[in-house]
Write a protein that holds these residues in place. Structure first.
Motif, PDB file in Angstrom:
ATOM      1  N   ALA A  74       0.823  -1.208   0.000  1.00  0.00           N
ATOM      2  CA  ALA A  74       0.000   0.000   0.000  1.00  0.00           C
ATOM      3  C   ALA A  74       0.856   1.257   0.000  1.00  0.00           C
ATOM      4  CB  ALA A  74      -0.933  -0.008   1.216  1.00  0.00           C
ATOM      5  N   GLN A  75       1.945   1.251   0.751  1.00  0.00           N
ATOM      6  CA  GLN A  75       2.824   2.423   0.781  1.00  0.00           C
ATOM      7  C   GLN A  75       3.476   2.653  -0.581  1.00  0.00           C
ATOM      8  OE1 GLN A  75       5.451   1.431   4.027  1.00  0.00           O
ATOM      9  NE2 GLN A  75       4.098   2.313   5.586  1.00  0.00           N
ATOM     10  N   GLY A  78       0.886   3.952  -2.949  1.00  0.00           N
ATOM     11  CA  GLY A  78       0.635   5.364  -2.659  1.00  0.00           C
ATOM     12  C   GLY A  78       1.727   6.268  -3.195  1.00  0.00           C
ATOM     13  N   CYS A 157      -5.870  -4.350  -0.549  1.00  0.00           N
ATOM     14  CA  CYS A 157      -5.043  -3.224  -0.999  1.00  0.00           C
ATOM     15  C   CYS A 157      -5.051  -3.076  -2.513  1.00  0.00           C
ATOM     16  CB  CYS A 157      -3.602  -3.406  -0.512  1.00  0.00           C
ATOM     17  SG  CYS A 157      -3.433  -3.382   1.272  1.00  0.00           S
ATOM     18  N   THR A 298      -1.722   3.965   2.872  1.00  0.00           N
ATOM     19  CA  THR A 298      -1.833   4.686   1.591  1.00  0.00           C
ATOM     20  C   THR A 298      -1.660   6.186   1.792  1.00  0.00           C
ATOM     21  OG1 THR A 298      -3.314   3.005   0.665  1.00  0.00           O
ATOM     22  CG2 THR A 298      -3.348   5.174  -0.366  1.00  0.00           C
ATOM     23  N   GLU A 302       1.293   8.974   0.578  1.00  0.00           N
ATOM     24  CA  GLU A 302       0.974  10.237  -0.087  1.00  0.00           C
ATOM     25  C   GLU A 302       1.347  11.452   0.755  1.00  0.00           C
ATOM     26  OE1 GLU A 302      -3.179  10.125  -0.940  1.00  0.00           O
ATOM     27  OE2 GLU A 302      -3.030   8.445  -2.324  1.00  0.00           O
ATOM     28  N   PHE A 573      -9.028   4.107  -7.123  1.00  0.00           N
ATOM     29  CA  PHE A 573      -8.949   3.386  -5.855  1.00  0.00           C
ATOM     30  C   PHE A 573     -10.100   3.771  -4.946  1.00  0.00           C
ATOM     31  CE2 PHE A 573      -7.081   3.119  -1.480  1.00  0.00           C
ATOM     32  CZ  PHE A 573      -6.970   1.747  -1.430  1.00  0.00           C
ATOM     33  N   THR A 578      -6.983   8.569  -8.329  1.00  0.00           N
ATOM     34  CA  THR A 578      -5.737   8.914  -7.647  1.00  0.00           C
ATOM     35  C   THR A 578      -4.641   9.042  -8.687  1.00  0.00           C
ATOM     36  OG1 THR A 578      -6.434   7.663  -5.700  1.00  0.00           O
ATOM     37  CG2 THR A 578      -4.115   8.229  -5.850  1.00  0.00           C
TER      38      THR A 578
END
Length: 583
Positions: A74-75, A78, A157, A298, A302, A573, A578
């Motif tokens: 997820a990171q 993002g 995710c 996430t 960001e 998402f 996004t």
């Protein structure tokens, strides 16, 4: 109000299916004990309690892989690093397969020494035989349990939270239903309980599989060459959560042996009843934690700090409200619950006392789980690790051993005492640490962040571009780079608004986050609530074939941004568009 709309809408899309699925998981976990307790009494409850550390071993391994891998995924998503994110999934899938197959083989070869370690003894007769029978079948199914956990967390995710929740719910409902069919209907005893669990897990894996064959999804079932560095880094991230099962494993080894030697099968049976009700309570809070974790990770990628904190607040609010209702119901009907699990009439009062004292500590259970999920998602694994160690082992054992040596009535004070003291220790530690840092949500690598909301208003856009220009200048950006950053903000925003007008949509707003990710590089994150639309797809139309003059101009502007951008990435998402542009 507009700022919170993004977070709330995404939160609720995750929240309701996650909580429903997790509560079903809690029900499934207690179904085995409920059925065998009703049919076979306290001996069967004792056997299930003795074999429960095997589940702890599974959880230490597959939960660490799944949580650590999905948080990292997820990171990276993002941050727009898609290839690295996909590689994380494939490495975790490979690791899960290798470890689970090894566990299945070793478990089958050494099952008798294993159950002796767990506290079973041939002299216990029926309890020993039931423990061995359950353990043999459970260990053989290890690969299914590992795949189930990996698929569930990564689907959540990859915009597959609905399928993940359906799979988990169906799995658990099958487990509950088949427990009654196999144990009560077919008279299969404790073997029926483990078979129902295995069938449920297998059904979940089959439900998850189609996700990986849809072209619209990012994940696919392919294995990369082993990268042990990635495996280790991801597992280390997840270990702060899964480590609780190491401590629980050790705790159960000690306490199971103490209780059965000091208070007999009846004392261990009451402990098993409380343990099974805890599955339901933990399942509820785990559903809220499963909502917090991917969203906070996430938003962390960001650098959207406000959305991170809003996610935690929503989780604490809903988790607190639902947790209070559940705990109050258990406390109110504690005697009936004790009878339902098959406790003898002499032990019903003891069971009710144990359940009510657990409910007092249940508030701390929820707070600890939600804070741990949040800390882990934003890269503060040490806080999660410390809290997990305290409440799952150190403080727990410090209270449990002396209390187990005395009258059984006093043993159940271990629940509120453990949760209260663990939170108090971590709270004091955090206050001291925050006093040094002078800011509670500090990030050691934090850089200044430009964060704004924008509506369909040319005057508002003009003012925002001036602020954006000032922000870039303050960060030492050169004039040319500042020009391209502001051009990207303007062109992306105008393209999104133009598409919304073409589609007949109104009430569109855009969330803009801008920061310097590394020296000389700016990351621009844009999220909007319009229909699915990738602005970079505009360049595929020839200008003469554009739908309108306005769209033609937007195509030219977006094409210029794309040519000047170092990197760009679009993703639809959780109902929002996004976009990442790196300049």
């Amino acid at each position: 109000m507009r700022e919170g709309n993004f977070t709330r809408k995404i939160f609720y899309r995750f929240f309701f299916p996650a909580v429903a699925a997790s509560v079903c998981l809690g029900l499934a976990n207690l179904a085995d004990s409920l059925c065998v307790g009703m049919v076979m009494g306290e001996s069967a409850l004792a056997a299930i309690s003795l074999v429960s550390p095997i589940y702890m071993v599974f959880n230490v391994l597959h939960l660490g892989m799944a949580v650590g891998g999905s948080v990292t995924f997820a990171q990276l998503m993002g941050s727009g690093k898609v290839k690295q994110a996909v590689n994380v999934f494939r490495q975790m899938l490979l690791l899960a397969l290798m470890v689970s197959v090894a566990l299945a083989i070793l478990g089958e070869l050494f099952v008798e020494p294993l159950i002796l370690l767990l506290g079973a003894d041939p002299g216990q007769g029926e309890v020993y035989e039931m423990t061995k029978s359950y353990a043999v079948r459970l260990l053989a199914a290890a690969p299914l349990f590992f795949l189930n956990m990996i698929f569930y967390y990564f689907l959540r995710c990859d915009d597959g939270e609905c399928r993940a929740s359906v799979g988990l719910a169906v799995s658990n409902l099958l487990d509950v239903g088949l427990s009654f069919v196999f144990v009560l209907g077919f008279g299969m005893g404790i073997n029926g309980a483990v078979y129902s669990t295995i069938v449920g897990v297998g059904a979940a894996v089959l439900i998850y599989l189609p996700h990986f064959f849809r072209k619209a999804n990012i994940l696919s079932l392919r294995l990369n060459r082993p990268d042990f560095k990635v495996m280790f880094q991801c597992y280390r991230t997840g270990f702060s959560s899964s480590s609780q099962y190491i401590w629980q494993f050790l705790f159960f080894l000690i306490i199971n042996n103490l209780l059965i030697s000091r208070h007999g099968e009846s004392g261990l049976a009451v402990f098993n009843v409380v343990l099974n009700i805890s599955y339901l309570v933990v399942g509820l809070f785990d559903g809220v934690a499963a909502t917090i974790q991917p969203l906070a990770a996430t938003f962390h990628g960001e650098r959207n700090r406000q959305a991170e904190r809003d996610t935690l607040r929503l989780g604490l609010k809903w988790g607190g409200a639902l947790g209070f209702v559940l705990l109050a119901a258990v406390a109110l009907f504690a005697p009936q619950v004790a009878r339902l699990f098959g406790l003898s009439q002499e032990m019903v009062g003891m069971g009710a006392l144990a359940l009510r004292l657990y409910c007092v500590g249940g508030v701390g259970v929820g707070a600890s789980m939600l804070l741990s999920a949040y800390w882990q998602a934003i890269g503060k694994e040490s806080q999660t690790m410390v809290l997990t160690f305290l409440r799952s082992f150190a403080v727990y054992l410090a209270f449990a051993v002396p209390l187990a040596m005395g009258p059984l009535t006093f043993f159940w004070l271990v629940y509120p005492a453990t949760e209260g003291l663990s939170l108090a220790i971590v709270g004091v530690w955090q206050m001291v640490a925050n006093g040094r840092k002078r800011r509670q949500f500090a990030d050691l690598e934090e850089a200044p962040i430009f964060h704004r909301m924008l509506q369909q208003d040319n005057q508002e856009l003009s003012g925002l571009l001036e602020e954006c220009e000032e922000f870039c200048a303050m960060q030492g950006a050169k004039m040319q780079q500042t020009f391209f950053v502001t051009m990207a903000v303007e062109e992306m925003s105008q393209a999104i608004f133009a598409h919304a007008r073409e589609s007949g949509r109104s009430g569109i707003y855009i969330q803009i986050t801008l920061f310097q990710s590394e020296p000389g590089i700016f990351d621009l994150h844009i999220r909007d609530n319009a229909m699915a639309f990738d602005p970079f797809s505009l360049h595929t139309n020839k200008i003469s074939e554009a739908d309108s003059e306005e769209m033609a101009m937007d195509s030219m502007g977006v094409l210029m941004v794309k040519e000047k951008a170092k990197e760009f990435y679009y993703r639809h998402f959780q109902g929002f568009n996004t976009l990442l542009v790196r300049i």
